[in-house]
Design a protein around this motif. Structure first.
Motif, short mmCIF file in Angstrom:
data_model
loop_
_atom_site.label_atom_id
_atom_site.label_comp_id
_atom_site.label_asym_id
_atom_site.label_seq_id
_atom_site.Cartn_x
_atom_site.Cartn_y
_atom_site.Cartn_z
N THR B 236 0.83 -1.20 0.00
CA THR B 236 0.00 0.00 0.00
C THR B 236 0.86 1.26 0.00
O THR B 236 0.62 2.19 -0.76
N ALA B 237 1.88 1.26 0.85
CA ALA B 237 2.76 2.43 0.90
C ALA B 237 3.50 2.59 -0.42
O ALA B 237 3.61 3.68 -0.97
N TYR B 238 3.97 1.47 -0.95
CA TYR B 238 4.77 1.50 -2.17
C TYR B 238 3.92 1.95 -3.36
O TYR B 238 4.40 2.61 -4.27
N LYS B 239 2.64 1.59 -3.31
CA LYS B 239 1.77 1.99 -4.42
C LYS B 239 1.20 3.38 -4.25
O LYS B 239 0.33 3.79 -5.02
N GLY B 240 1.64 4.09 -3.22
CA GLY B 240 1.30 5.51 -3.15
C GLY B 240 0.16 5.89 -2.23
O GLY B 240 -0.33 7.01 -2.29
N ASN B 241 -0.31 4.98 -1.38
CA ASN B 241 -1.34 5.39 -0.42
C ASN B 241 -0.75 5.40 0.99
O ASN B 241 -0.84 4.44 1.74
N PHE B 242 -0.12 6.52 1.31
CA PHE B 242 0.56 6.65 2.59
C PHE B 242 -0.42 6.57 3.75
O PHE B 242 -0.18 5.93 4.76
N GLU B 243 -1.55 7.23 3.58
CA GLU B 243 -2.54 7.29 4.65
C GLU B 243 -3.03 5.89 5.04
O GLU B 243 -3.08 5.53 6.21
N GLU B 244 -3.37 5.11 4.01
CA GLU B 244 -3.89 3.77 4.26
C GLU B 244 -2.80 2.88 4.86
O GLU B 244 -3.06 2.07 5.76
N ALA B 245 -1.56 3.06 4.39
CA ALA B 245 -0.46 2.27 4.94
C ALA B 245 -0.27 2.58 6.42
O ALA B 245 -0.03 1.68 7.22
N ARG B 246 -0.41 3.84 6.77
CA ARG B 246 -0.30 4.21 8.18
C ARG B 246 -1.42 3.57 8.99
O ARG B 246 -1.24 3.14 10.12
N ARG B 247 -2.59 3.52 8.38
CA ARG B 247 -3.72 2.92 9.09
C ARG B 247 -3.44 1.45 9.36
O ARG B 247 -3.69 0.94 10.46
N LEU B 248 -2.89 0.76 8.35
CA LEU B 248 -2.56 -0.65 8.53
C LEU B 248 -1.50 -0.83 9.61
O LEU B 248 -1.58 -1.73 10.44
N LEU B 249 -0.51 0.06 9.58
CA LEU B 249 0.54 -0.02 10.60
C LEU B 249 -0.05 0.15 11.99
O LEU B 249 0.24 -0.62 12.91
N ASN B 250 -0.91 1.15 12.14
CA ASN B 250 -1.52 1.39 13.44
C ASN B 250 -2.36 0.20 13.88
O ASN B 250 -2.39 -0.15 15.06
N SER B 251 -3.05 -0.41 12.93
CA SER B 251 -3.86 -1.57 13.27
C SER B 251 -2.98 -2.72 13.75
O SER B 251 -3.29 -3.39 14.73
N LEU B 252 -1.87 -2.94 13.07
CA LEU B 252 -0.95 -4.00 13.49
C LEU B 252 -0.39 -3.72 14.88
O LEU B 252 -0.37 -4.59 15.74
N LEU B 253 0.02 -2.48 15.09
CA LEU B 253 0.67 -2.14 16.36
C LEU B 253 -0.32 -2.11 17.51
O LEU B 253 -0.04 -2.63 18.58
N TYR B 254 -1.47 -1.50 17.29
CA TYR B 254 -2.31 -1.18 18.43
C TYR B 254 -3.57 -2.03 18.54
O TYR B 254 -4.14 -2.15 19.60
N GLU B 255 -4.05 -2.58 17.43
CA GLU B 255 -5.23 -3.43 17.54
C GLU B 255 -4.82 -4.88 17.66
O GLU B 255 -5.31 -5.61 18.50
N LYS B 256 -3.89 -5.28 16.79
CA LYS B 256 -3.47 -6.68 16.82
C LYS B 256 -2.40 -6.91 17.88
O LYS B 256 -2.13 -8.04 18.24
N GLY B 257 -1.75 -5.83 18.30
CA GLY B 257 -0.72 -5.98 19.33
C GLY B 257 0.52 -6.72 18.85
O GLY B 257 1.19 -7.40 19.61
N ILE B 258 0.83 -6.60 17.56
CA ILE B 258 2.04 -7.25 17.05
C ILE B 258 3.26 -6.43 17.49
O ILE B 258 3.25 -5.22 17.39
N ALA B 259 4.27 -7.11 17.96
CA ALA B 259 5.47 -6.41 18.42
C ALA B 259 6.16 -5.74 17.24
O ALA B 259 6.24 -6.33 16.17
N PRO B 260 6.66 -4.51 17.44
CA PRO B 260 7.37 -3.83 16.35
C PRO B 260 8.48 -4.68 15.76
O PRO B 260 8.68 -4.70 14.54
N SER B 261 9.18 -5.43 16.61
CA SER B 261 10.28 -6.25 16.08
C SER B 261 9.74 -7.35 15.16
O SER B 261 10.38 -7.71 14.17
#
Lengths: 417, 322
Positions: B236-261
Motif C-alpha cells: 500500500t505504501a509502495y503503491k502511493g497510499n501513505f494514509e492507508e499504509a499508516r492505518r494498517l501499521l496502526n492496526s498492526l501495532l495497536y489493535e493486533k498488538g504485534i510487536a514492532p520487532s
C-alpha cells in the motif's frame, strides 16, 4: 447595584457588528443562504471569546429566525431536546422560521446528557431547521459522531486591532477617558479573547473616569492561557525558521514528548510531496533518537539536538507545509497504549498458559499459536473451542480471541476467586 | 484433557519416533546407550525439531525419573541474570535423584538471554557439570557467547527437508481424516519453508474448515493470519497510499498488538521475496530496515521509526508512478 456586564450591554446586534473573523462570517452566511444547512449543521469552533455564539445569535436575528437555544447550563437530555425542538419544528411555518443553537457542545457531553448526541443528529437529519453548534475544537474525540453532519467553520483569535477598536467604542459610549496604550495593554493580555478584554476593561474602569497603562499593569493579571495543541501545531507548521518553530513548541502547554507524537501522527497531513514526507520523517526519527540517547546516557546536553531537530521538521519540507490541516488526530501510540494495555495484559496472560503447554515462550505462543487458533475459532467454532480448551483457556479467554472484547469486570473477578 | 493442538499431539515422545535428522538422532541415541552426554547446544531456525529432540533425549535418558530430574525453561520469558542465579542454579546444584546419571536442564531460546546472564550461566555450567547437563537451544548461534559455545557439543538443525514435512503432514491428515489434496500439501510446504511447526499449524487451521484442502484454500485461509497485513502495508505504501499504509501499521501495532520487532522481521522477509519491487529499491529498503531495527534496539520509538520506513517506501514507489 449590580452593573450590567458590558459583554452583554455591548454585545453585537448584527453579524456585521461582530469583530474580526470575516471569512468565518462569510462562510456562515453562505451556509444559511445557499441551503447548505439542509445537509449539515454549522459547526463554529475556536478559542473562547472570539464571537462564535455572538455570530450565531446575530445571523438568526439578521435573517428573522427565532433562535431555540441550548446552552451548557441547561439540561440537554435527549428527551428535552426532542420536546423542545422536534415539536416546534412541525409548526415552523405557523410561528415563523426557527434556528437551533447548541452552545458549547463539547462541554456537555463530558458529563451527563447521554443520548443528546443522537438527538442532535436526529435534528440535523430532519432537515427542517438550520442547526448551529459551537465548541472549542472540531476535532474533539467526543464529537466524532457529529463530524459527518457538520460543516466546520473556524473562528480564530481576534487581532489586537479589532479588540482595541471595540474597547475604544465602549469607552466612548461609557464616557471614559482611556489611554490608547492602556487599551493596547488590555488587548495584549487578552490574547485574542474579546470577552476577557471587555471584562478587564469594565473591571479597571469601575469607579474611574480615566484608565492608564499603570492601572492596567497593576490590576490585570495575565491569564494562564494554554496554547492548545491545534494552535501549537498550526504555528509550528507555519514556522519559517528553526527559532520560530522552537518558540511555537516551547510556548505550548503540551509536553514536548507528547508534541513529538502529535507531529508524528499528523505531519503527513500537511504534506503533499513524497520526498518531503520522507525528509520530514527522517528528521523526526533523528529527533527521537537523540531524545532516547540523552535518556539512556543521562547526558542531558544531548537533548538540545532532539529539540533542534524537532524544530527543523517544518523546514525539512522543501515545498512547505499547509498551515492549516483538517482531521488532525490524537497520537494513537499514546491513546492506544492506555486503551489496550489491559487487553495486551490479558492476551499475554493467556499466551503464558499456552506457552507452557506448547514448549514455547509467551511471545512464541502469541506468534505461532494464537493466529491459527483464531482461524480455527472463526471457521469452526465448536472445533476451535475444543482445541482452545485443551490448551487451558477459559471460555472468557476464548471469547476474547473471537470478539477482541474483554470480559466484563464482574465476571473476571469471579474467575479469580 | 489431552492436547488437541496438533503440534503437541503429534510431537514425537522418544528419539525412535523422530523420523528425520538421522545423523543427529543417531548420535543422541549413543548418548542414551552410554548413559552420558556433554552439554549440548542446538542451533537452527524455528520449527526444526530442536526442542523435540531435546525433550526426547531427556525422556530417553532419564526414563521413569524424568519428572524429578528434568527442568525446561524458556529464556525469552526468563532471560535475566537472576534466573541463572536463582532457578537454574538451584536446580543444577540439587542432589541427583537415584537411578539417573545426572539431571537435564533444557534452556530454550537461549539466544535471548542477556550477555551478563550468559556469563553467569557459563560458570554454573562448569561448576555443576557433574550433577547437571545443559541443553541450550537457539535460533542464532552468533548470539551465544563463545565461552558457552566452546563448552557444548554443537548440533546444527537446518530447515526441514521437504520429504519429511510431507511425510508428517500426510500422516496427520490420515489420522485426522482430513482430505489433503496434493496441491494443498504443496501450498502448505511452500508457505512453511522448512518450518515444521508452521506447516502443522497451517494444516490444522485449514482443516478446521472441513473442506478438501486445496492450494487455493490454503492461501485463502492464510490471508487471515496477521503477517499478511505486513505485506499489504508494504504494498500500500509502495503503491502511493501513505494514509492507508499508516492505518494498517496502526492496526498492526495497536489493535493486533504485534510487536514492532515482529513487524520488522516480517517486513524484512517480505521484501526479500516481493517481486513487485525492483532490486535497487529492495537494497535501499533492507538498509532502511536494518537501520530501524538497530534504532529500536537502542530504544527509539517504534511508531516514529516505522513511519519513517513507510515514508521511505512511499517515496521509492512514487518515482515510478509520476
Amino acid at each position: 447595584m449590580c452593573p450590567v456586564p458590558w459583554t452583554i450591554k455591548y454585545a453585537p446586534k448584527r453579524l456585521a457588528e461582530v469583530y474580526g473573523n470575516d471569512k468565518a462570517k462569510e462562510e456562515l452566511k453562505n451556509w444559511l443562504l445557499k441551503g447548505l444547512w439542509r445537509e449539515k449543521a454549522a459547526f463554529l469552533y475556536g478559542p473562547p471569546g472570539v464571537g462564535k455564539t455572538s455570530a450565531a445569535i446575530c445571523i438568526a436575528r439578521d435573517f428573522g429566525f427565532f433562535l431555540i437555544e441550548f446552552s451548557a447550563s441547561e439540561s440537554r437530555d435527549a428527551e428535552v431536546i426532542r420536546k423542545k425542538i422536534l415539536d416546534h419544528v412541525h409548526d415552523s411555518t405557523l410561528f415563523g422560521k426557527r434556528m437551533v443553537l447548541f452552545d458549547d457542545v463539547d462541554i456537555v457531553f463530558s458529563k451527563f446528557d447521554t443520548g443528546a448526541l443522537p438527538a442532535i443528529i436526529e435534528v440535523i437529519k430532519s432537515k427542517r431547521v438550520p442547526v448551529v453548534l459551537t465548541a472549542a475544537n472540531f476535532y474533539d474525540p467526543k464529537l466524532v459522531p457529529l463530524r459527518r453532519y457538520s460543516y466546520p467553520i473556524e473562528f480564530k483569535r481576534l487581532s489586537m486591532r479589532d479588540i482595541v477598536r471595540n474597547l475604544e467604542r465602549i469607552c466612548r459610549l461609557e464616557g471614559i477617558e482611556c489611554d490608547p496604550m492602556a487599551l493596547r495593554e488590555i488587548a495584549k493580555r487578552a490574547y485574542g479573547d474579546m470577552r476577557s478584554a471587555i471584562n478587564d476593561l469594565q473591571f479597571i474602569a469601575a469607579g474611574r473616569r480615566k484608565v492608564t497603562v499603570d492601572d492596567v499593569k497593576a490590576l490585570v493579571a495575565y491569564r494562564n492561557r494554554e496554547l492548545n495543541i491545534f494552535e501549537t501545531l498550526g504555528r509550528f507548521f507555519k514556522a519559517d525558521s528553526i527559532p520560530r518553530a522552537m518558540a511555537a513548541l516551547t510556548n505550548s502547554m503540551v509536553e514536548f514528548d507528547l508534541l513529538i507524537k502529535w507531529v508524528n501522527e499528523n505531519v503527513w497531513r500537511a504534506l503533499n510531496d513524497p520526498s518531503d514526507i520522507k525528509n520530514v520523517y527522517d528528521v523526526l526519527s533523528w529527533a527521537d533518537i537523540y531524545g532516547k540517547r540523552a535518556n539512556a546516557t543521562q547526558a542531558w546536553h544531548l537533548m538540545k539536538y532532539m529539540m533542534a531537530l524537532t524544530a527543523s521538521v517544518p523546514l525539512a519540507a522543501r515545498k512547505g507545509l499547509k498551515s492549516f490541516v483538517r482531521g488532525m488526530t490524537f497520537p494513537l501510540s499514546v491513546k492506544m497504549a492506555s486503551l489496550t494495555k489491559e487487553k495486551r495484559d490479558y492476551l499475554e496472560n493467556m499466551c503464558r498458559k499456552i506457552a507452557r503447554k506448547c514448549h514455547l515462550s509467551t511471545k512464541g505462543a502469541m506468534r505461532d499459536i494464537v493466529p491459527y487458533l483464531k482461524i480455527m475459532l472463526e471457521a469452526n467454532p465448536k472445533y476451535g473451542r475444543k482445541v482452545a480448551r485443551s490448551l487451558g483457556l477459559s471460555s472468557e479467554e476464548i471469547n476474547f480471541l473471537v470478539t477482541g472484547r474483554l470480559p466484563r469486570e464482574g465476571s473476571r473477578r469471579l474467575e479469580y476467586r | 484433557m489431552s492436547l488437541e493442538i496438533w503440534v503437541e499431539k503429534y510431537r514425537p515422545k522418544t528419539l525412535d519416533e523422530i523420523v528425520d535428522r538421522e545423523e543427529i538422532v543417531a548420535r543422541l541415541k549413543e548418548f542414551v546407550e552410554n548413559k552420558t552426554m556433554p552439554h549440548l547446544l542446538f542451533a537452527g531456525p524455528p520449527g526444526t525439531t530442536k526442542t523435540t529432540a531435546a525433550l526426547c533425549l531427556a525422556r530417553d535418558m532419564l526414563g521413569k525419573h524424568f519428572s524429578d530430574a528434568f527442568l525446561e525453561l524458556n529464556a525469552s520469558d526468563a532471560r535475566g541474570i537472576d534466573v541463572v542465579r536463582g532457578r537454574i542454579k538451584n536446580f543444577a546444584e540439587a542432589k541427583i535423584p537415584s537411578g539417573v546419571p545426572f539431571k537435564i536442564l533444557v534452556l530454550d531460546e537461549a539466544d535471548n538471554m542477556t550477555s551478563d546472564a550468559q556469563q553467569a550461566l557459563r560458570r554454573t555450567m562448569e561448576k555443576y557439570t557433574r550433577t547437571c547437563r545443559f541443553i541450550l537451544i537457539c535460533n542464532y548461534l552468533g548470539k551465544i557467547i563463545e565461552p558457552i559455545q566452546s563448552r557444548c557439543a554443537l548440533f546444527r538443525f537446518p530447515p526441514m527437508e521437504k520429504k519429511y514435512v510431507e511425510l508428517m503432514l500426510r500422516r496427520i491428515a490420515e489420522n485426522e481424516n482430513v482430505d489433503l489434496r496434493d496441491d494443498g500439501l504443496e501450498a502448505i510446504i511452500e508457505v512453511s519453508q522448512g518450518d515444521m511447526r508452521k506447516a502443522i499449524n497451517t494444516l490444522q487451521a485449514v482443516a478446521a474448515f472441513e473442506k478438501p484442502i486445496t492450494y487455493d484454500l490454503v492461501y485463502d485461509v492464510l490471508g487471515k493470519a496477521s503477517p499478511v497485513e505486513v505485506k499489504q502495508m508494504i504494498e500500500t505504501a509502495y503503491k502511493g497510499n501513505f494514509e492507508e499504509a499508516r492505518r494498517l501499521l496502526n492496526s498492526l501495532l495497536y489493535e493486533k498488538g504485534i510487536a514492532p520487532s515482529d513487524i520488522i522481521a516480517e517486513a524484512y522477509s517480505q521484501i526479500l521475496r516481493m517481486d513487485g519491487i525492483p532490486h535497487e529499491d529492495r537494497i535501499k529498503l533492507i538498509k532502511a530496515l536494518g537501520e530501524i531495527d538497530y534504532r529500536l534496539v537502542e530504544g527509539s520509538s517504534p511508531d516514529i521509526q516505522l513511519n519513517m520506513f513507510l515514508a521511505e517506501l512511499y517515496l521509492l514507489g512514487r518515482k515510478y508512478s509520476v
